[in-house]
Design a protein around this motif. Structure first.
Motif, PDB file in Angstrom:
ATOM      1  N   ARG A  99       0.835  -1.197   0.000  1.00 32.55           N
ATOM      2  CA  ARG A  99       0.000   0.000   0.000  1.00 32.55           C
ATOM      3  C   ARG A  99       0.873   1.253   0.000  1.00 32.55           C
ATOM      4  O   ARG A  99       1.957   1.256   0.578  1.00 32.55           O
ATOM      5  CB  ARG A  99      -0.922   0.005   1.218  1.00 32.55           C
ATOM      6  N   TYR A 100       0.375   2.296  -0.639  1.00 31.77           N
ATOM      7  CA  TYR A 100       1.147   3.534  -0.695  1.00 31.77           C
ATOM      8  C   TYR A 100       0.218   4.723  -0.894  1.00 31.77           C
ATOM      9  O   TYR A 100      -0.936   4.578  -1.317  1.00 31.77           O
ATOM     10  CB  TYR A 100       2.192   3.478  -1.811  1.00 31.77           C
ATOM     11  N   LEU A 101       0.749   5.911  -0.586  1.00 34.92           N
ATOM     12  CA  LEU A 101       0.012   7.153  -0.758  1.00 34.92           C
ATOM     13  C   LEU A 101       0.232   7.693  -2.166  1.00 34.92           C
ATOM     14  O   LEU A 101       1.040   7.165  -2.935  1.00 34.92           O
ATOM     15  CB  LEU A 101       0.460   8.172   0.283  1.00 34.92           C
ATOM     16  N   SER A 102      -0.468   8.771  -2.474  1.00 37.71           N
ATOM     17  CA  SER A 102      -0.334   9.352  -3.810  1.00 37.71           C
ATOM     18  C   SER A 102       1.031  10.003  -4.019  1.00 37.71           C
ATOM     19  O   SER A 102       1.467  10.189  -5.148  1.00 37.71           O
ATOM     20  CB  SER A 102      -1.438  10.385  -4.042  1.00 37.71           C
ATOM     21  N   ASP A 103       1.702  10.355  -2.939  1.00 42.31           N
ATOM     22  CA  ASP A 103       3.065  10.893  -2.994  1.00 42.31           C
ATOM     23  C   ASP A 103       3.872  10.111  -1.968  1.00 42.31           C
ATOM     24  O   ASP A 103       3.710  10.297  -0.765  1.00 42.31           O
ATOM     25  CB  ASP A 103       3.057  12.387  -2.667  1.00 42.31           C
ATOM     26  N   ALA A 104       4.710   9.201  -2.447  1.00 43.57           N
ATOM     27  CA  ALA A 104       5.333   8.256  -1.516  1.00 43.57           C
ATOM     28  C   ALA A 104       6.777   7.961  -1.883  1.00 43.57           C
ATOM     29  O   ALA A 104       7.200   8.113  -3.030  1.00 43.57           O
ATOM     30  CB  ALA A 104       4.540   6.952  -1.485  1.00 43.57           C
ATOM     31  N   GLN A 105       7.511   7.532  -0.869  1.00 45.42           N
ATOM     32  CA  GLN A 105       8.895   7.088  -1.000  1.00 45.42           C
ATOM     33  C   GLN A 105       8.903   5.563  -0.926  1.00 45.42           C
ATOM     34  O   GLN A 105       8.248   4.973  -0.069  1.00 45.42           O
ATOM     35  CB  GLN A 105       9.739   7.668   0.137  1.00 45.42           C
ATOM     36  N   ALA A 106       9.636   4.926  -1.824  1.00 42.98           N
ATOM     37  CA  ALA A 106       9.683   3.466  -1.844  1.00 42.98           C
ATOM     38  C   ALA A 106      10.400   2.925  -0.613  1.00 42.98           C
ATOM     39  O   ALA A 106      11.350   3.530  -0.112  1.00 42.98           O
ATOM     40  CB  ALA A 106      10.379   2.977  -3.109  1.00 42.98           C
ATOM     41  N   VAL A 107       9.939   1.769  -0.143  1.00 41.63           N
ATOM     42  CA  VAL A 107      10.538   1.075   0.994  1.00 41.63           C
ATOM     43  C   VAL A 107      10.786  -0.368   0.583  1.00 41.63           C
ATOM     44  O   VAL A 107       9.920  -1.007  -0.027  1.00 41.63           O
ATOM     45  CB  VAL A 107       9.615   1.120   2.230  1.00 41.63           C
ATOM     46  N   CYS A 108      11.949  -0.886   0.890  1.00 42.11           N
ATOM     47  CA  CYS A 108      12.281  -2.264   0.551  1.00 42.11           C
ATOM     48  C   CYS A 108      11.758  -3.197   1.634  1.00 42.11           C
ATOM     49  O   CYS A 108      12.121  -3.064   2.805  1.00 42.11           O
ATOM     50  CB  CYS A 108      13.788  -2.442   0.385  1.00 42.11           C
TER      51      CYS A 108
ATOM     52  N   PRO B 180      15.584  -3.865   5.146  1.00 39.55           N
ATOM     53  CA  PRO B 180      15.314  -2.518   5.677  1.00 39.55           C
ATOM     54  C   PRO B 180      16.465  -1.544   5.471  1.00 39.55           C
ATOM     55  O   PRO B 180      16.259  -0.325   5.535  1.00 39.55           O
ATOM     56  CB  PRO B 180      15.066  -2.778   7.170  1.00 39.55           C
ATOM     57  N   GLU B 181      17.666  -2.059   5.242  1.00 39.80           N
ATOM     58  CA  GLU B 181      18.813  -1.174   5.055  1.00 39.80           C
ATOM     59  C   GLU B 181      18.880  -0.598   3.645  1.00 39.80           C
ATOM     60  O   GLU B 181      19.643   0.332   3.393  1.00 39.80           O
ATOM     61  CB  GLU B 181      20.106  -1.935   5.368  1.00 39.80           C
ATOM     62  N   HIS B 182      18.111  -1.152   2.734  1.00 39.81           N
ATOM     63  CA  HIS B 182      18.120  -0.650   1.360  1.00 39.81           C
ATOM     64  C   HIS B 182      17.430   0.708   1.270  1.00 39.81           C
ATOM     65  O   HIS B 182      16.411   0.945   1.912  1.00 39.81           O
ATOM     66  CB  HIS B 182      17.401  -1.626   0.428  1.00 39.81           C
ATOM     67  N   ILE B 183      17.994   1.573   0.456  1.00 37.99           N
ATOM     68  CA  ILE B 183      17.320   2.807   0.053  1.00 37.99           C
ATOM     69  C   ILE B 183      16.968   2.624  -1.416  1.00 37.99           C
ATOM     70  O   ILE B 183      17.825   2.760  -2.291  1.00 37.99           O
ATOM     71  CB  ILE B 183      18.220   4.039   0.255  1.00 37.99           C
ATOM     72  N   PRO B 184      15.720   2.250  -1.709  1.00 41.11           N
ATOM     73  CA  PRO B 184      15.356   1.888  -3.089  1.00 41.11           C
ATOM     74  C   PRO B 184      15.582   3.045  -4.062  1.00 41.11           C
ATOM     75  O   PRO B 184      15.477   4.215  -3.675  1.00 41.11           O
ATOM     76  CB  PRO B 184      13.869   1.558  -2.977  1.00 41.11           C
ATOM     77  N   PRO B 185      15.880   2.675  -5.325  1.00 38.65           N
ATOM     78  CA  PRO B 185      16.055   1.315  -5.828  1.00 38.65           C
ATOM     79  C   PRO B 185      17.512   0.859  -5.706  1.00 38.65           C
ATOM     80  O   PRO B 185      18.428   1.655  -5.891  1.00 38.65           O
ATOM     81  CB  PRO B 185      15.661   1.450  -7.297  1.00 38.65           C
TER      82      PRO B 185
ATOM     83  N   ALA C  47      20.324  -1.802  -7.239  1.00 37.13           N
ATOM     84  CA  ALA C  47      20.519  -2.519  -8.498  1.00 37.13           C
ATOM     85  C   ALA C  47      20.368  -4.022  -8.334  1.00 37.13           C
ATOM     86  O   ALA C  47      19.794  -4.695  -9.189  1.00 37.13           O
ATOM     87  CB  ALA C  47      21.892  -2.182  -9.082  1.00 37.13           C
ATOM     88  N   GLU C  48      20.878  -4.574  -7.225  1.00 36.75           N
ATOM     89  CA  GLU C  48      20.853  -6.023  -7.036  1.00 36.75           C
ATOM     90  C   GLU C  48      19.538  -6.516  -6.437  1.00 36.75           C
ATOM     91  O   GLU C  48      19.371  -7.710  -6.198  1.00 36.75           O
ATOM     92  CB  GLU C  48      22.008  -6.465  -6.128  1.00 36.75           C
ATOM     93  N   CYS C  49      18.612  -5.606  -6.153  1.00 36.08           N
ATOM     94  CA  CYS C  49      17.332  -5.966  -5.547  1.00 36.08           C
ATOM     95  C   CYS C  49      16.210  -5.587  -6.514  1.00 36.08           C
ATOM     96  O   CYS C  49      16.455  -5.043  -7.591  1.00 36.08           O
ATOM     97  CB  CYS C  49      17.174  -5.247  -4.203  1.00 36.08           C
ATOM     98  N   GLU C  50      14.981  -5.888  -6.132  1.00 33.76           N
ATOM     99  CA  GLU C  50      13.831  -5.539  -6.964  1.00 33.76           C
ATOM    100  C   GLU C  50      12.999  -4.425  -6.340  1.00 33.76           C
ATOM    101  O   GLU C  50      11.868  -4.173  -6.768  1.00 33.76           O
ATOM    102  CB  GLU C  50      12.952  -6.775  -7.191  1.00 33.76           C
ATOM    103  N   CYS C  51      13.542  -3.751  -5.334  1.00 32.80           N
ATOM    104  CA  CYS C  51      12.775  -2.728  -4.635  1.00 32.80           C
ATOM    105  C   CYS C  51      12.658  -1.457  -5.476  1.00 32.80           C
ATOM    106  O   CYS C  51      13.458  -1.203  -6.374  1.00 32.80           O
ATOM    107  CB  CYS C  51      13.407  -2.422  -3.284  1.00 32.80           C
ATOM    108  N   GLY C  52      11.655  -0.655  -5.147  1.00 34.81           N
ATOM    109  CA  GLY C  52      11.428   0.589  -5.864  1.00 34.81           C
ATOM    110  C   GLY C  52      10.035   0.628  -6.470  1.00 34.81           C
ATOM    111  O   GLY C  52       9.319  -0.372  -6.509  1.00 34.81           O
ATOM    112  N   PHE C  53       9.651   1.801  -6.930  1.00 35.67           N
ATOM    113  CA  PHE C  53       8.376   1.967  -7.621  1.00 35.67           C
ATOM    114  C   PHE C  53       8.577   1.692  -9.110  1.00 35.67           C
ATOM    115  O   PHE C  53       9.494   2.228  -9.729  1.00 35.67           O
ATOM    116  CB  PHE C  53       7.835   3.388  -7.437  1.00 35.67           C
ATOM    117  N   TYR C  54       7.689   0.880  -9.664  1.00 36.89           N
ATOM    118  CA  TYR C  54       7.765   0.522 -11.079  1.00 36.89           C
ATOM    119  C   TYR C  54       6.695   1.261 -11.871  1.00 36.89           C
ATOM    120  O   TYR C  54       5.619   1.576 -11.353  1.00 36.89           O
ATOM    121  CB  TYR C  54       7.546  -0.982 -11.270  1.00 36.89           C
TER     122      TYR C  54
END
Length: 263
Positions: free
Chosen positions: A122-131, A135-140, A142-149
């Motif tokens: 779930r996310y808001l209309s203006d949001a920061q991605a979370v992995c 938890p230590e990742h700051i998305p995106p 490269a070696e992970c799939e985190c981030g907004f697509y």
């Protein structure tokens, strides 16, 4: 033609296959393939053999085509990951820039309507991605799939909507650090510009959609949730007022502009 376009075209042909198969059976019937007497314009044995070949070879061809397209997609993904792993920029403030505007799919869930990705996040209309994996990742990363697509092309998002009929189309802008992948972008933060609703009821698919209604859904492993859809006047008539929202009310809940024009 891209791998994604090939996959979309292949799925469209699979959807047409039942109609083609019925047409082939009807043609076989007209040619005397199912007649008790062999007095048709074409020998009955030839007609039956042709039908057997059609029924066996066409599905086999689809399977082979899916395997080939899947393999090409894997090779393309591997090539993209290799490019991402070879980032050699010396200055973090001297990265190439690109406007990341795109489209994606989301559901609207919860008693209090919330944008929810197809992955359940779930996310808001203006949001920061979370992995969710690290938890230590700051998305995106490269070696992970985190981030907004988001898809680059509107047609790609439309096609995905055709196989996810309970979702809505979103017009989004992505910001911060981002990567390109085979169909679009993966980025650090996201702003939803508008939610694009269908013009027809999401239940009967015939009458104009007029109002949002919520239903109680049962998912895997006994998980349940409330899901919002747009219904026509007839299909929404049995819902209580507390389970309905107008387009304007939904826009206020989501803090998103709603474009009531997609068909």
């Amino acid at each position: 033609m891209s791998v994604n376009s090939q996959r979309q075209r292949l799925i469209k042909w699979v959807r047409r296959y039942p109609v083609i198969a019925l047409s082939a059976l009807a043609l076989g019937y007209l040619l005397g393939g199912f007649s008790e007497t062999d007095d048709g314009p074409i020998p009955q044995q030839i007609v039956i053999t042709a039908l057997y070949l059609f029924i066996s070879l066409v599905p086999l061809g689809f399977i082979i085509a899916f395997l080939v397209v899947g393999r090409l997609g894997d090779l393309e993904s591997a090539a993209n990951k290799e490019k991402q792993s070879n980032l050699t920029y010396q200055d973090a403030f001297d990265l190439p820039s690109q406007i990341m505007h795109g489209y994606k799919l989301a559901m609207v869930t919860g008693r209090s309507p919330t944008l929810t990705g197809l992955t359940g996040d779930r996310y808001l209309s203006d949001a920061q991605a979370v992995c969710s994996e690290n938890p230590e990742h700051i998305p995106p990363v490269a070696e992970c799939e985190c981030g907004f697509y988001a898809y680059k092309e509107f047609t790609d998002a439309q096609f995905e909507l055709s196989i996810n009929p309970g979702a809505f189309l979103l017009d989004v802008d992505l910001f911060g650090l981002g990567f390109t992948y085979k169909n679009g972008f993966r980025a650090e933060s996201q702003v939803v510009n508008q939610l694009i609703t269908p013009s027809r009821c999401m239940r009967c698919r015939v009458l104009p959609a007029k109002v949002f209604v919520t239903t109680y859904r049962l998912g895997y492993e006994d998980t349940t949730w409330w899901q919002w859809q747009m219904r026509c006047v007839v299909c929404s008539s049995s819902f209580k007022p507390s389970d309905k929202l107008t387009v304007e009310q939904m826009a206020q809940h989501l803090a998103v502009k709603i474009n009531y024009s997609f068909s």
